[in-house]
Scaffold this motif. Structure first.
Motif, mmCIF file in Angstrom:
data_model
loop_
_atom_site.group_PDB
_atom_site.id
_atom_site.type_symbol
_atom_site.label_atom_id
_atom_site.label_comp_id
_atom_site.label_asym_id
_atom_site.label_seq_id
_atom_site.Cartn_x
_atom_site.Cartn_y
_atom_site.Cartn_z
ATOM 1 N N GLU A 163 0.833 -1.192 0.000
ATOM 2 C CA GLU A 163 0.000 0.000 0.000
ATOM 3 C C GLU A 163 0.878 1.256 0.000
ATOM 4 O O GLU A 163 1.888 1.317 0.690
ATOM 5 C CB GLU A 163 -0.904 0.000 1.228
ATOM 6 N N HIS A 164 0.498 2.231 -0.799
ATOM 7 C CA HIS A 164 1.187 3.515 -0.963
ATOM 8 C C HIS A 164 2.418 3.439 -1.854
ATOM 9 O O HIS A 164 3.038 4.479 -2.117
ATOM 10 C CB HIS A 164 1.588 4.126 0.386
ATOM 11 N N LEU A 165 2.798 2.224 -2.314
ATOM 12 C CA LEU A 165 3.923 2.117 -3.244
ATOM 13 C C LEU A 165 3.357 2.068 -4.663
ATOM 14 O O LEU A 165 2.638 1.139 -5.019
ATOM 15 C CB LEU A 165 4.739 0.850 -2.971
ATOM 16 N N PRO A 166 3.655 3.081 -5.487
ATOM 17 C CA PRO A 166 3.096 3.111 -6.844
ATOM 18 C C PRO A 166 3.482 1.875 -7.644
ATOM 19 O O PRO A 166 4.593 1.345 -7.513
ATOM 20 C CB PRO A 166 3.722 4.375 -7.449
ATOM 21 N N ALA B 210 7.091 0.947 -9.411
ATOM 22 C CA ALA B 210 8.220 1.596 -8.742
ATOM 23 C C ALA B 210 9.141 0.536 -8.160
ATOM 24 O O ALA B 210 8.742 -0.210 -7.268
ATOM 25 C CB ALA B 210 7.717 2.534 -7.651
ATOM 26 N N THR C 164 14.623 3.841 -5.988
ATOM 27 C CA THR C 164 14.380 5.132 -5.335
ATOM 28 C C THR C 164 14.185 6.245 -6.363
ATOM 29 O O THR C 164 13.455 7.203 -6.100
ATOM 30 C CB THR C 164 15.552 5.484 -4.405
ATOM 31 N N LEU D 3 10.602 7.268 -7.300
ATOM 32 C CA LEU D 3 9.714 7.704 -6.228
ATOM 33 C C LEU D 3 10.098 9.072 -5.674
ATOM 34 O O LEU D 3 11.280 9.407 -5.620
ATOM 35 C CB LEU D 3 9.769 6.698 -5.061
ATOM 36 N N TYR E 174 10.739 11.335 -2.358
ATOM 37 C CA TYR E 174 11.428 10.908 -1.142
ATOM 38 C C TYR E 174 10.482 10.322 -0.102
ATOM 39 O O TYR E 174 10.814 9.336 0.574
ATOM 40 C CB TYR E 174 12.201 12.085 -0.553
ATOM 41 N N ASP E 175 9.275 10.886 0.033
ATOM 42 C CA ASP E 175 8.372 10.419 1.087
ATOM 43 C C ASP E 175 7.760 9.062 0.809
ATOM 44 O O ASP E 175 7.088 8.479 1.671
ATOM 45 C CB ASP E 175 7.276 11.458 1.363
ATOM 46 N N LYS E 176 7.954 8.512 -0.407
ATOM 47 C CA LYS E 176 7.439 7.177 -0.740
ATOM 48 C C LYS E 176 8.496 6.086 -0.604
ATOM 49 O O LYS E 176 8.176 4.896 -0.664
ATOM 50 C CB LYS E 176 6.904 7.174 -2.172
ATOM 51 N N TYR F 99 8.067 2.961 1.693
ATOM 52 C CA TYR F 99 7.206 1.862 1.227
ATOM 53 C C TYR F 99 7.975 0.930 0.302
ATOM 54 O O TYR F 99 7.668 -0.265 0.213
ATOM 55 C CB TYR F 99 5.963 2.438 0.549
ATOM 56 N N SER G 281 8.644 2.432 7.019
ATOM 57 C CA SER G 281 9.040 1.031 6.841
ATOM 58 C C SER G 281 9.074 0.287 8.167
ATOM 59 O O SER G 281 9.077 -0.938 8.202
ATOM 60 C CB SER G 281 10.421 0.952 6.183
#
Length: 473
Positions: free
Chosen positions: A72-75, A78, A81, A84, A86-88, A91, A202
């Motif tokens: 969840e929340h990881l596109p 992807a 790094t 993405l 930075y805030d993702k 995940y 994480s």
């Protein structure tokens, strides 16, 4: 080539960032060049994006695709790094941690002699031990950066570091460092990454990942050399209580060929038109993109070649827009390139004197392999620690910045570039960079470090009947 009976099978598991995968790949080529087999584990799209090994080494380097679980929340799609914001990234770490079973299954079925793993998969050492496989925690950091992170008790919740200010300790050295040093974060640098260092979405902090992975391995390896930082390597050996192996600086071994006919010829013609030692090369890797307003390149009145990233990733909506008329005004003495460029070829060109860089260590290694002076403009991760080490050694000149938010006046950039390029009192930075060329670019030095590591691998590998019997270390 090594004799057949001495050949090893070594697994490599780098973190999902190209600044990590590329040094692992460079070491893989050095090891394969000695006749040993490599299994390189990575997410599928990353394998497709990595440069292919040279034909003579390709049969010895196998790429193993490890699909990332959905989180969840990881596109979707992807896998690095650079895919993405930075805030993702936390995940991506969560998905990476879910690879424990696939990694264990591969190790059990492939029966390697050793596995080398990065900071993120801190769980590999225990899996390897259970399967009777020797393990190496291989950090792409230099010794100063790794030493600054401190011993395991700091990472496991000791009272020593609780706030961002605790990571900005200069002029006081950490308790475990027996000499004065400037190596520490600046306040604006640590603020950007404090959540990752102390614990993010994480569930595991980066410092814990580093130290837990090192605690459970057989030996520690890092991208360092005694020629550059002997005192920091001594700190690490005292701190870790287990063998510590510098593996050299890993300068790129192969010329870049992408875009050879399309981009390099026009770039070369532009550089050929400049006088020797007059051009500033400007590049900030794949994950940073300062604007011209921040850099003030035009104010320096120096010829420059700017490898400009206007967009870091597909989802990036904050595009860098150059000021009206900028490219037209600098045309003729400078060049802005918005596509991929062959960085090694540019740095090797005689017209290039300085490198304005984010101080990511691979870029530092490439620049110093050709003796180019460094102007430092940091953004993220360990770059701040790298910059302090380079500043302390008088190898790199940091651009003056606001300590609170990292902002910089355009004239500060221009003045810094001119200071190192033309001012007599700052000649030291130019001379020091030239002195570093044999340390960072000498293939003989690099080979000795690789041989030293491989000799240890061969002397301390487990015999096959022990491994199949499931005897732990």
């Amino acid at each position: 080539m090594a004799d057949t009976h001495d050949n090893l099978h070594i697994v490599m598991l780098p973190w999902l960032a190209f600044g990590h995968m590329m040094p692992y790949m460079e070491l893989a080529k050095w090891i394969a060049g000695k006749g040993h087999r490599i299994s390189f584990l990575a997410a599928p799209r990353n394998i497709d994006r990595l440069p292919k090994p040279p034909p003579d080494l390709a049969p010895l380097i196998s790429f193993v695709r490890l699909p990332l679980p959905a989180v969840e929340h990881l596109p979707e799609g992807a896998e690095a790094t650079s895919d993405l914001p930075y805030d993702k990234v936390p995940y991506l770490k969560k998905a990476y941690d879910m690879l424990q079973d696939p990694v264990a299954q591969f190790l059990e079925s492939s029966d390697p002699d050793w596995i080398m793993y990065d900071f993120a998969p801190y769980w590999v050492g225990e899996i390897a031990s259970r399967l009777g496989i020797r393990s190496v925690s291989f950090a792409i950091l230099n010794a100063a950066s790794l030493g600054f992170l401190g011993p395991m008790w700091v990472s496991k919740g000791g009272d020593y570091r609780k706030t961002p200010e605790d990571f900005t300790i200069f002029p006081t050295s950490p308790k475990w460092v027996p000499f004065p040093t400037k190596v520490a974060f600046r306040h604006f640098e640590i603020k950007k990454i404090f959540d990752a260092i102390m614990g993010d979405a994480s569930g595991i902090s980066d410092t814990y990942r580093f130290r837990a992975g090192q605690e459970s391995c057989d030996i520690i390896a890092l991208r360092s050399s005694y020629e550059l930082e002997p005192e920091w390597l001594s700190v690490l050996k005292d701190m870790q209580g287990k063998p510590v192996f510098p593996i050299g600086q890993l300068p790129p071994s192969d010329p870049e060929t992408r875009g050879e006919t399309d981009s390099w010829q026009s770039i070369k013609e532009s550089l050929d038109a400049r006088k020797k030692g007059t051009v500033v090369y400007v590049a900030f890797g794949s994950e940073a993109k300062p604007s011209q307003t921040e850099l003030g390149l035009e104010l320096s009145v120096l010829p420059f070649f700017w490898a400009l990233k206007t967009q870091v990733r597909a989802a990036d909506t904050e595009l860098v827009v150059l000021p009206d008329g900028f490219e037209e005004r600098v045309k003729g003495h400078s060049m802005v390139c918005k596509s991929w460029v062959p960085q090694l070829k540019i740095l090797a060109h005689d017209s290039v004197a300085e490198f304005l860089t984010h101080a990511e260590w691979s870029s530092v290694v490439e620049a110093l392999s050709f003796g180019r002076a460094l102007i430092l403009f940091t953004f993220l991760a360990d770059q701040g620690l790298n910059a302090k080490l380079l500043e302390e050694r008088q190898i790199g000149y940091p651009i003056p910045r606001n300590e609170s938010d990292g902002s910089v006046m355009r004239h500060s950039v221009a003045e810094s570039l001119r200071l190192v390029m033309v001012e007599e009192e700052e000649r030291l930075y130019r001379e020091k960079a030239k002195e570093m060329r044999p340390i960072f670019g000498d293939k003989g030095i690099q080979e000795r470090y690789v041989n030293n590591l491989l000799n240890y691998f061969q002397e301390h590998r487990l015999v096959k009947h022990q491994k199949t019997a499931g005897i732990s270390k």
